[in-house]
Motif scaffolding. Sequence first.
Motif, PDB file in Angstrom:
ATOM      1  N   PHE A 107       0.505  -1.145   0.132  1.00  0.00           N
ATOM      2  CA  PHE A 107      -0.126   0.110   0.449  1.00  0.00           C
ATOM      3  C   PHE A 107       0.697   1.629   0.123  1.00  0.00           C
ATOM      4  O   PHE A 107       0.814   2.171  -0.467  1.00  0.00           O
ATOM      5  CB  PHE A 107      -0.738  -0.005   1.126  1.00  0.00           C
ATOM      6  N   GLU A 108       1.767   1.059   0.833  1.00  0.00           N
ATOM      7  CA  GLU A 108       2.823   2.633   1.044  1.00  0.00           C
ATOM      8  C   GLU A 108       3.609   2.621  -0.271  1.00  0.00           C
ATOM      9  O   GLU A 108       4.009   3.331  -1.236  1.00  0.00           O
ATOM     10  CB  GLU A 108       3.748   2.074   2.092  1.00  0.00           C
ATOM     11  N   ALA A 109       3.588   1.520  -1.370  1.00  0.00           N
ATOM     12  CA  ALA A 109       4.239   1.446  -2.350  1.00  0.00           C
ATOM     13  C   ALA A 109       3.321   2.644  -3.273  1.00  0.00           C
ATOM     14  O   ALA A 109       4.270   2.788  -4.222  1.00  0.00           O
ATOM     15  CB  ALA A 109       5.036   0.223  -3.025  1.00  0.00           C
ATOM     16  N   ARG A 110       2.173   2.318  -2.872  1.00  0.00           N
ATOM     17  CA  ARG A 110       1.443   2.867  -4.410  1.00  0.00           C
ATOM     18  C   ARG A 110       1.296   4.013  -4.290  1.00  0.00           C
ATOM     19  O   ARG A 110       1.282   4.753  -5.088  1.00  0.00           O
ATOM     20  CB  ARG A 110       0.317   1.521  -4.236  1.00  0.00           C
ATOM     21  N   LEU A 111       1.315   4.276  -2.329  1.00  0.00           N
ATOM     22  CA  LEU A 111       1.426   5.567  -2.191  1.00  0.00           C
ATOM     23  C   LEU A 111       2.200   6.352  -2.381  1.00  0.00           C
ATOM     24  O   LEU A 111       2.289   7.864  -3.645  1.00  0.00           O
ATOM     25  CB  LEU A 111       1.133   6.167  -1.057  1.00  0.00           C
ATOM     26  N   TRP A 112       3.421   6.130  -2.688  1.00  0.00           N
ATOM     27  CA  TRP A 112       4.123   6.792  -2.653  1.00  0.00           C
ATOM     28  C   TRP A 112       4.845   6.676  -4.734  1.00  0.00           C
ATOM     29  O   TRP A 112       5.462   7.947  -4.901  1.00  0.00           O
ATOM     30  CB  TRP A 112       5.880   6.232  -3.119  1.00  0.00           C
ATOM     31  N   SER A 113       4.460   5.771  -5.146  1.00  0.00           N
ATOM     32  CA  SER A 113       4.462   5.458  -7.272  1.00  0.00           C
ATOM     33  C   SER A 113       3.012   7.314  -7.433  1.00  0.00           C
ATOM     34  O   SER A 113       3.314   7.805  -7.951  1.00  0.00           O
ATOM     35  CB  SER A 113       4.066   4.367  -7.036  1.00  0.00           C
ATOM     36  N   VAL A 114       2.009   7.318  -6.342  1.00  0.00           N
ATOM     37  CA  VAL A 114       0.896   8.566  -6.615  1.00  0.00           C
ATOM     38  C   VAL A 114       1.802   9.305  -6.766  1.00  0.00           C
ATOM     39  O   VAL A 114       1.547  10.948  -7.148  1.00  0.00           O
ATOM     40  CB  VAL A 114      -0.230   8.062  -6.162  1.00  0.00           C
ATOM     41  N   ALA A 189      -3.254   9.157   6.248  1.00  0.00           N
ATOM     42  CA  ALA A 189      -3.691  11.133   5.841  1.00  0.00           C
ATOM     43  C   ALA A 189      -3.033  11.038   4.447  1.00  0.00           C
ATOM     44  O   ALA A 189      -4.293  11.680   4.215  1.00  0.00           O
ATOM     45  CB  ALA A 189      -3.295  11.994   7.296  1.00  0.00           C
ATOM     46  N   LEU A 190      -2.039  10.591   4.163  1.00  0.00           N
ATOM     47  CA  LEU A 190      -1.865  10.876   3.332  1.00  0.00           C
ATOM     48  C   LEU A 190      -2.495   9.779   1.945  1.00  0.00           C
ATOM     49  O   LEU A 190      -3.000  10.366   0.618  1.00  0.00           O
ATOM     50  CB  LEU A 190      -0.255  10.114   2.716  1.00  0.00           C
ATOM     51  N   ALA A 191      -3.015   8.926   2.341  1.00  0.00           N
ATOM     52  CA  ALA A 191      -4.140   8.091   1.076  1.00  0.00           C
ATOM     53  C   ALA A 191      -5.960   8.505   1.327  1.00  0.00           C
ATOM     54  O   ALA A 191      -5.695   8.822  -0.102  1.00  0.00           O
ATOM     55  CB  ALA A 191      -4.395   6.601   2.196  1.00  0.00           C
ATOM     56  N   ASN A 195      -7.236  10.375  -2.180  1.00  0.00           N
ATOM     57  CA  ASN A 195      -8.633   9.279  -3.001  1.00  0.00           C
ATOM     58  C   ASN A 195      -7.331   7.900  -3.008  1.00  0.00           C
ATOM     59  O   ASN A 195      -8.176   7.897  -4.097  1.00  0.00           O
ATOM     60  CB  ASN A 195      -9.163  10.612  -3.440  1.00  0.00           C
ATOM     61  N   VAL A 196      -6.710   7.325  -2.584  1.00  0.00           N
ATOM     62  CA  VAL A 196      -6.306   6.312  -2.792  1.00  0.00           C
ATOM     63  C   VAL A 196      -6.633   5.188  -2.049  1.00  0.00           C
ATOM     64  O   VAL A 196      -6.478   5.553  -0.874  1.00  0.00           O
ATOM     65  CB  VAL A 196      -4.780   6.314  -2.539  1.00  0.00           C
ATOM     66  N   ASP A 197      -7.367   4.455  -2.393  1.00  0.00           N
ATOM     67  CA  ASP A 197      -8.228   3.676  -1.044  1.00  0.00           C
ATOM     68  C   ASP A 197      -7.186   2.071  -1.118  1.00  0.00           C
ATOM     69  O   ASP A 197      -6.727   1.743  -1.924  1.00  0.00           O
ATOM     70  CB  ASP A 197      -9.787   2.978  -2.477  1.00  0.00           C
TER      71      ASP A 197
END
Length: 278
Positions: A107-114, A189-191, A195-197
């Motif tokens: 999940f964190e990897a996807r957030l950092w990618s965004v 909070a970052l998610a 707006n990343v689920d």
Amino acid sequence: MLAKAQAAAGKAALERQAAAARAEHYGPAAEALQTMYKLLAGVCHSALVLEQHALAIEGMNQQALGNDRRDLVIDMDILRRAVLDTIGTRHASIVVPVRTGETDEAFEARLWSVVASNAGVAPNGKKERGTTVSAAVLAECRAMHVERRANEGDDAYSARRWAAVAGALRLQLTNGETEADHRERLRYALARRLNVDRKGESDEAYQLRLANAHSALVTAREQSDPLRAVGEKALAAIKRHALGLEKIALHRQHAEVRELRPMSGDTDLMRRYGRRSD
């Protein structure tokens, strides 16, 4: 004459029984009371020493918090559990739930990618796939995007990343919050900001299951607390033998007893037991 002889024999037998009971029990009972006094004096001394050290630890913790060094704080609850484990606390067989679906790392990897994608968006706010991102989010992503330094370790790089998120979203570590809890709060909070689920189980559902498991663990630990168990037994013994409260059962339902008055038929003088009220 027969009745008198039987009465005399019964009286003599009772006197022999009383003499035997005195010889067998009087001395040991007196010795037990002396032992109780010594042990209770030791308990009072231990409590005083514990209070002095706890006060000193609290003062040191305040200094550590004042200098933003939460890593130096001494948790008295952890200290207590460590000591109780050496006494023989029965560990509860509570299984901490494992989150279903996407792992924290994925999940964190996807957030950092965004974040990285938004940080590289042109000033007009248009991404390559045609979706629009607000200027505020773009600015925050640029502030949160941190390039990895040469020879920088994973932990150091991750710490700088989350520090950038905390600064951009203005979510600093609060008093009493651990680093792990702070990072979880930042991730959540970052998610929401991006707006990343999360794939799979939601944060709310997992936190509810986790809270229920921890609650059961705390309850099980308290039920197997040897210090609490012996304290409850000692308190009952102190009330009955050290304070002599066996004739005033009506007062036992009160948590704080201020004055114990003699009951009907009690020829003893009034006993007063002063305890600090809440």
